[in-house]
Scaffold this motif. Structure first.
Motif: not given
Lengths: 286, 332
Positions: A1-2, A166, A277, A280-281, A284-286
């Protein structure tokens, strides 16, 4: 989870040990490939062009500071740093303010058409900024915005909004409902709740989207290239490119200019690595 | 993860207060509340919607409109030519070269960066002293501006540049090349520079994915006697699937639009011959600099259409579950 990813980037940490020699050998090789060219450019800036021509791969002998001092005193370097700063800060503020407002609504209001609106924004992830650049230029020209900071800031804000929303929406959603109820009981409206409770609590996420927008804007090239014809408005990437094509024979000067242009990004990244970082993570998980 | 949103269900999805015989006071209080909610929703989202529509969506619409004209950008477009610009583009061997180069960059990036990034990410995910520093160094190329990277490699790869000089001094003189001028080599040089620049992005994403792999799984496998390699192969890699697919998606979209690095690194003459052109550089060269605005906009629409179709196909077949929430969420 973001939300968790950025709020607690290191959830679990085992005791750190010295790895085996092979690990270090490989890690050193990776580091060497990554930074050798960069180090070469920085060190090359301390040589003279004749030295470089005579032996491209050599070390400075003697070290000269002239190139760096020349760039820092004679060129438009500082003006370009200033322009880049104005454009990047303007973009960052615009993205964060507009993004938070939209993400807040998408996260904490229930209304018909909410998911349609969200999909509408996320659709922007599929619209490459590059493909829209020609009509964008024409539109900015018709709006008389060419050769102004707005010509860069407004489109950059627009193209950064989808990713920002997002990333932010799950953050704002994750903040417990009880807090909102408590605020309502204390007589705070939903906007007060946003301002006094939600924003302070989601600072890590705001920092993340802010930094992503800032770095993207700081490095941007294509849009400024087209809309900032006026040299006094040039941002740093345009300045580097111009300097290198204007003084092609001054290799040492180009190396020095390029190094100085790299420096802000490198320093910035060293301090904000976690947020970049993490962002970006989160994206991706959003 | 946002699909179950518990906020404000008292307002429900009702957009208008129910008319009809209702207790007057309750109904008007609810109506006021609903109205206020809508004022807030509209007030807070309108600025973002306006900026987004005006600078992202409207230009793409105009691109299609302009693409139907022969137009030098002065005055309103009047010389309607239908789809001639599109036909012209696909008849131009330089544009076909650009398409081929984009294909090389898309697949080359995936095939080269993927394995490298995976290896480096697994390496930098191990526990060892100095790991943070090594990670930082591995990310450096990705953080640098495309322009500085381009100029740097342009100098390093020039005929009398450092790369050739080092090959010479290592006794590998036979490998010396005109990296940026040889029409057969230049696109591979570009691919190498792009790989150097962007592999760090893949590493960042994969490390993020790795940090979400529960440590307990690895420990359980280790207790069962699995070696480090076996753990990576049978435990870690399968769990990294979603991250790898999302990286592939982002890499593909980025490769289709690549402009900055190519524009700065490659020589304009070589680009104009098609050897190092991409769709984006071709579009800017023809549309902006040669003032063929109608034609340039047709190329923009082609670029957009290819990116869009690639994105949709990729999602349809590979990504469906991974970013359902981000892009393809169905309205509920």
């Amino acid at each position: 989870m973001a939300a968790n990813a950025v709020l607690s980037p290191t959830a679990k940490r085992r005791p750190i040990s010295w790895g085996n020699p092979l690990t270090y050998a490989l890690a050193l090789a990776v580091a060497a490939v990554s930074i050798t060219p960069v180090v070469y450019v920085i060190v090359g800036g301390f040589r003279t062009t004749p030295q470089i021509v005579a032996d491209p791969a050599g070390l400075p002998d003697p070290w000269v500071w002239d190139n760096y001092s020349r760039v820092l005193t004679q060129s438009d370097f500082w003006r370009q740093v200033f322009n880049s700063a104005v454009v990047s800060l303007g973009t960052t503020i615009g993205v964060v303010v507009l993004g938070v407002c939209a993400a807040f609504v998408l996260a904490r209001y229930t209304f018909r058409g909410r998911e349609v609106l969200y999909t509408f924004f996320t659709l922007g992830l599929l619209f490459p900024a590059g493909a829209a650049i020609l009509p964008l230029y024409l539109m900015l020209r018709d709006l008389n915005l060419i050769n102004s900071y707005y010509a860069v800031i407004l489109p950059q804000v627009a193209f950064a909004l989808p990713l920002t929303i997002v990333i932010l929406r799950p953050f704002l959603t994750a903040i417990p409902r009880e807090l909102e109820d408590a605020a309502a009981i204390d007589g705070t409206g939903r906007l007060g709740f946003l301002w006094r409770i939600l924003l302070p609590l989601s600072r890590p996420a705001l920092v993340t989207v802010g930094i992503l927008a800032f770095v993207t804007s700081w490095n941007a090239f294509l849009l400024p290239l087209l809309v900032l014809g006026d040299a006094s408005l040039h941002t740093l990437p345009l300045g580097v490119q111009n300097f290198s094509s204007q003084y092609t024979s001054d290799t040492a000067g180009i190396l020095a200019f390029t190094s100085l242009a790299m420096l802000p990004a490198l320093i910035f990244f060293t301090f904000a690595e976690k947020q970049i970082v993490g962002g970006l993570q989160g994206a991706v998980k959003g | 993860m946002t699909s179950t949103n518990p906020t404000l269900d008292l307002a429900g999805g009702a957009s208008a207060p129910p008319a009809g015989p209702r207790p007057a006071r309750r109904s008007s209080a609810r109506a006021a509340e609903t109205r206020r909610k809508w004022y807030e929703i509209i007030g807070l989202t309108t600025p973002a919607v306006i900026v987004y529509v005006m600078f992202v969506l409207v230009p793409m619409g105009f691109a299609f409109y302009y693409s139907l004209f022969r137009w030098r950008g002065v005055g309103p477009p009047t010389d309607y030519v239908g789809f001639d610009n599109y036909v012209l583009a696909f008849q131009d061997p330089i544009f076909i070269d650009a398409l081929r180069n984009n294909a090389i960059i898309v697949f080359g990036s995936l095939l080269i960066q993927g394995p490298i990034a995976l290896g480096v990410a697994l390496l930098l995910n191990r526990n060892f002293r100095g790991r943070t520093l090594f990670r930082l160094l591995a990310f450096v190329p990705y953080v640098l501006a495309e322009v500085t990277v381009g100029i740097m490699w342009k100098l390093l790869l020039s005929d009398a540049g450092t790369v050739n000089a080092m090959l010479e001094s290592l006794g590998l003189g036979s490998l010396v090349q005109a990296w940026l001028a040889d029409l057969d080599i230049v696109i591979w040089t570009m691919l190498a520079v792009l790989t150097w620049k962007y592999v760090g992005f893949a590493i960042i994403l994969l490390l993020a994915g790795l940090s979400n792999v529960p440590q307990e799984l690895n420990e359980a496998a280790a207790i069962d006697g699995a070696s480090w390699w076996q753990i990576q192969r049978h435990v870690t890699l399968p769990l990294l699937g979603p991250t790898i697919r999302i990286w592939m998606f982002l890499s593909m979209i980025g490769s289709l639009q690549v402009f900055d690095v190519i524009w700065v690194t490659s020589v304009p003459a070589v680009r104009s011959l098609g050897a190092s052109a991409t769709m984006a550089t071709y579009m800017v060269d023809n549309g902006f600099f040669a003032r063929l605005w109608g034609y340039g906009n047709a190329v923009a629409v082609i670029l957009f259409a290819i990116s869009f179709v690639a994105a949709v196909l990729f999602q349809r077949f590979l990504l469906r579950r991974d970013i359902e929430g981000a892009i393809t969420r169905r309205a509920n």
